[in-house]
Design a protein around this motif. Sequence first.
Motif, PDB file in Angstrom:
ATOM      1  N   PHE A   1       0.740  -0.968   0.037  1.00 30.82           N
ATOM      2  CA  PHE A   1      -0.052  -0.022  -0.009  1.00 30.82           C
ATOM      3  C   PHE A   1       0.789   1.387  -0.119  1.00 30.82           C
ATOM      4  O   PHE A   1       1.808   1.351   0.753  1.00 30.82           O
ATOM      5  CB  PHE A   1      -0.759   0.129   1.280  1.00 30.82           C
ATOM      6  CG  PHE A   1      -1.943  -1.102   1.341  1.00 30.82           C
ATOM      7  CD1 PHE A   1      -3.117  -1.005   0.555  1.00 30.82           C
ATOM      8  CD2 PHE A   1      -1.774  -2.242   1.992  1.00 30.82           C
ATOM      9  CE1 PHE A   1      -4.091  -1.937   0.645  1.00 30.82           C
ATOM     10  CE2 PHE A   1      -2.466  -3.354   1.842  1.00 30.82           C
ATOM     11  CZ  PHE A   1      -3.784  -3.072   1.142  1.00 30.82           C
ATOM     12  N   ASP A   2       0.459   2.100  -0.820  1.00 28.62           N
ATOM     13  CA  ASP A   2       1.537   3.337  -1.056  1.00 28.62           C
ATOM     14  C   ASP A   2       1.512   4.261   0.318  1.00 28.62           C
ATOM     15  O   ASP A   2       2.562   4.744   0.716  1.00 28.62           O
ATOM     16  CB  ASP A   2       1.070   4.346  -2.130  1.00 28.62           C
ATOM     17  CG  ASP A   2       1.103   3.558  -3.693  1.00 28.62           C
ATOM     18  OD1 ASP A   2       1.961   2.618  -3.707  1.00 28.62           O
ATOM     19  OD2 ASP A   2       0.327   3.911  -4.434  1.00 28.62           O
TER      20      ASP A   2
ATOM     21  N   ASN B   1       3.554 -12.756  -1.213  1.00 25.94           N
ATOM     22  CA  ASN B   1       3.753 -12.822   0.090  1.00 25.94           C
ATOM     23  C   ASN B   1       4.393 -14.157   0.492  1.00 25.94           C
ATOM     24  O   ASN B   1       5.009 -14.182   1.540  1.00 25.94           O
ATOM     25  CB  ASN B   1       2.060 -12.990   0.634  1.00 25.94           C
ATOM     26  CG  ASN B   1       2.206 -12.436   2.067  1.00 25.94           C
ATOM     27  OD1 ASN B   1       2.886 -11.336   2.361  1.00 25.94           O
ATOM     28  ND2 ASN B   1       1.295 -12.892   3.108  1.00 25.94           N
ATOM     29  N   ARG B   2       4.136 -15.395  -0.261  1.00 25.43           N
ATOM     30  CA  ARG B   2       4.699 -16.552   0.364  1.00 25.43           C
ATOM     31  C   ARG B   2       6.215 -16.730  -0.328  1.00 25.43           C
ATOM     32  O   ARG B   2       7.014 -17.457   0.077  1.00 25.43           O
ATOM     33  CB  ARG B   2       4.053 -17.702  -0.423  1.00 25.43           C
ATOM     34  CG  ARG B   2       2.799 -18.015   0.529  1.00 25.43           C
ATOM     35  CD  ARG B   2       2.025 -19.093   0.060  1.00 25.43           C
ATOM     36  NE  ARG B   2       1.679 -19.417  -1.247  1.00 25.43           N
ATOM     37  CZ  ARG B   2       0.572 -18.819  -1.948  1.00 25.43           C
ATOM     38  NH1 ARG B   2      -0.262 -18.424  -1.154  1.00 25.43           N
ATOM     39  NH2 ARG B   2       0.354 -18.956  -3.206  1.00 25.43           N
ATOM     40  N   LEU B   3       6.663 -15.647  -1.194  1.00 23.91           N
ATOM     41  CA  LEU B   3       8.034 -15.712  -1.428  1.00 23.91           C
ATOM     42  C   LEU B   3       8.981 -14.945  -0.624  1.00 23.91           C
ATOM     43  O   LEU B   3      10.152 -14.755  -0.841  1.00 23.91           O
ATOM     44  CB  LEU B   3       8.139 -15.014  -2.938  1.00 23.91           C
ATOM     45  CG  LEU B   3       7.211 -15.540  -4.029  1.00 23.91           C
ATOM     46  CD1 LEU B   3       7.435 -14.468  -5.408  1.00 23.91           C
ATOM     47  CD2 LEU B   3       7.461 -16.976  -4.323  1.00 23.91           C
TER      48      LEU B   3
ATOM     49  N   ASP C   1       1.068  -7.522   1.921  1.00 26.02           N
ATOM     50  CA  ASP C   1       0.947  -7.490   0.450  1.00 26.02           C
ATOM     51  C   ASP C   1      -0.535  -7.316   0.004  1.00 26.02           C
ATOM     52  O   ASP C   1      -1.314  -7.972   0.368  1.00 26.02           O
ATOM     53  CB  ASP C   1       1.579  -9.051  -0.024  1.00 26.02           C
ATOM     54  CG  ASP C   1       1.452  -8.979  -1.568  1.00 26.02           C
ATOM     55  OD1 ASP C   1       0.796  -8.379  -2.261  1.00 26.02           O
ATOM     56  OD2 ASP C   1       2.657  -9.651  -2.030  1.00 26.02           O
ATOM     57  N   LEU C   2      -0.594  -6.346  -0.568  1.00 23.48           N
ATOM     58  CA  LEU C   2      -2.065  -5.901  -0.819  1.00 23.48           C
ATOM     59  C   LEU C   2      -2.849  -6.764  -1.619  1.00 23.48           C
ATOM     60  O   LEU C   2      -4.124  -6.891  -1.717  1.00 23.48           O
ATOM     61  CB  LEU C   2      -2.389  -4.500  -1.364  1.00 23.48           C
ATOM     62  CG  LEU C   2      -1.640  -4.482  -3.005  1.00 23.48           C
ATOM     63  CD1 LEU C   2      -2.523  -4.709  -3.932  1.00 23.48           C
ATOM     64  CD2 LEU C   2      -1.458  -2.809  -3.001  1.00 23.48           C
TER      65      LEU C   2
ATOM     66  N   ARG D   1      -6.032 -12.304   5.615  1.00 21.37           N
ATOM     67  CA  ARG D   1      -4.842 -12.673   4.845  1.00 21.37           C
ATOM     68  C   ARG D   1      -5.340 -13.773   4.189  1.00 21.37           C
ATOM     69  O   ARG D   1      -5.479 -14.991   4.442  1.00 21.37           O
ATOM     70  CB  ARG D   1      -3.751 -13.065   5.779  1.00 21.37           C
ATOM     71  CG  ARG D   1      -3.143 -12.089   6.355  1.00 21.37           C
ATOM     72  CD  ARG D   1      -2.146 -11.128   5.484  1.00 21.37           C
ATOM     73  NE  ARG D   1      -1.711  -9.920   5.891  1.00 21.37           N
ATOM     74  CZ  ARG D   1      -0.488 -10.035   6.280  1.00 21.37           C
ATOM     75  NH1 ARG D   1       0.278 -10.896   6.636  1.00 21.37           N
ATOM     76  NH2 ARG D   1       0.162  -8.904   7.038  1.00 21.37           N
ATOM     77  N   ALA D   2      -5.562 -13.886   2.724  1.00 15.80           N
ATOM     78  CA  ALA D   2      -6.315 -14.766   2.075  1.00 15.80           C
ATOM     79  C   ALA D   2      -5.512 -16.092   1.784  1.00 15.80           C
ATOM     80  O   ALA D   2      -5.697 -17.140   1.947  1.00 15.80           O
ATOM     81  CB  ALA D   2      -6.592 -14.267   0.568  1.00 15.80           C
ATOM     82  N   ASP D   3      -4.057 -15.547   1.890  1.00 13.54           N
ATOM     83  CA  ASP D   3      -3.176 -16.831   1.463  1.00 13.54           C
ATOM     84  C   ASP D   3      -2.873 -17.794   2.844  1.00 13.54           C
ATOM     85  O   ASP D   3      -2.088 -18.727   2.886  1.00 13.54           O
ATOM     86  CB  ASP D   3      -1.804 -16.384   1.242  1.00 13.54           C
ATOM     87  CG  ASP D   3      -0.945 -15.358   2.147  1.00 13.54           C
ATOM     88  OD1 ASP D   3      -1.748 -14.853   2.869  1.00 13.54           O
ATOM     89  OD2 ASP D   3       0.230 -15.342   2.091  1.00 13.54           O
TER      90      ASP D   3
END
Length: 307
Positions: A73-74, A116-118, A255-256, A288-290
């Motif tokens: 997010f900026d 995000n997972r990276l 991570d957006l 957090r979707a992931d």
Amino acid sequence: MTDAARIPAITWLSQLEAEAIHVLREVAAEFERPVLLFSAGKDSIVLLRLAQKAFRPGRFPFPLLHVDTGHNFDEVIAFRDRVVGELGEELIVAKVQDSIDAGRVVEERGDGGSRNRLQSITLLDALAEHGFDAAIGGARRDEERSRAKERVLSFRDEYGQWDPRAQRPELWSLYNTVVRRGENVRAFPLSNWTELDVWRYIQAEGLVLPSIYFTHERRVFDRGRHVLADSPHIVREPGDSVVRTDHVRYRTVGDLTVTGAILSRAETVADVIDELERAQWTERARTRADDNFSSAALEDRKREGYF
């Protein structure tokens, strides 16, 4: 007035603060090269205030490290740079994009793809490059189920991996800080805090947060039970709702592409506290979707080196 009447009551927040300051000083004293992970989220902002109380008027005995996915997010990145500049502390930015360019990780595409997972490899590479043997973070035990398996000092092996069965006991707040070459520790001074504790501390200290923590209008869409920001970084999937403008805020930053908003009209810290006192979901359950690919998604990532 009696002497006892002059002594201020010891509050729950003051006990949490004292414990966290003790952990920060212990890590600074026992490890050769600690670092504080700073995302500009509410928990790491609280850690900054605790570090100020632990070490000011001197400089922090560690730099700050942000693992940057490039899909942020900026408002949060602008806030990060402003706060670090005002503090005058060192900030190291480790970029997932650099890991992709170097062939260390492969960017995920298609359904559920996220940077995000990276972050795990980028984090591990940064710890190795700078020789950090202890990374301080703002994880809390109420944040997600696997967090409750952590110790205050959570040990990682020479591959950066976490084994919940191999963690050391911490009796009477005594911490075993011995690590072999290549091993490192993740230190969690906020282990005994809850999300509400964090917000009450923010209120008590008058801390400033990124604007996305409070209600604002944003173009969003629904993906399952998650409300995601409309962004060119997000590949739309079948089943996503149409984009709409709504009043939302965020309970966590990251991570957006996988960080969900909640519908909210909370304008102040007091409004957020009131909202949280009535909340039925934990912080990461719908933000957090992931974390929702499986019941052990976050734990699996932590075993691979994720913070």
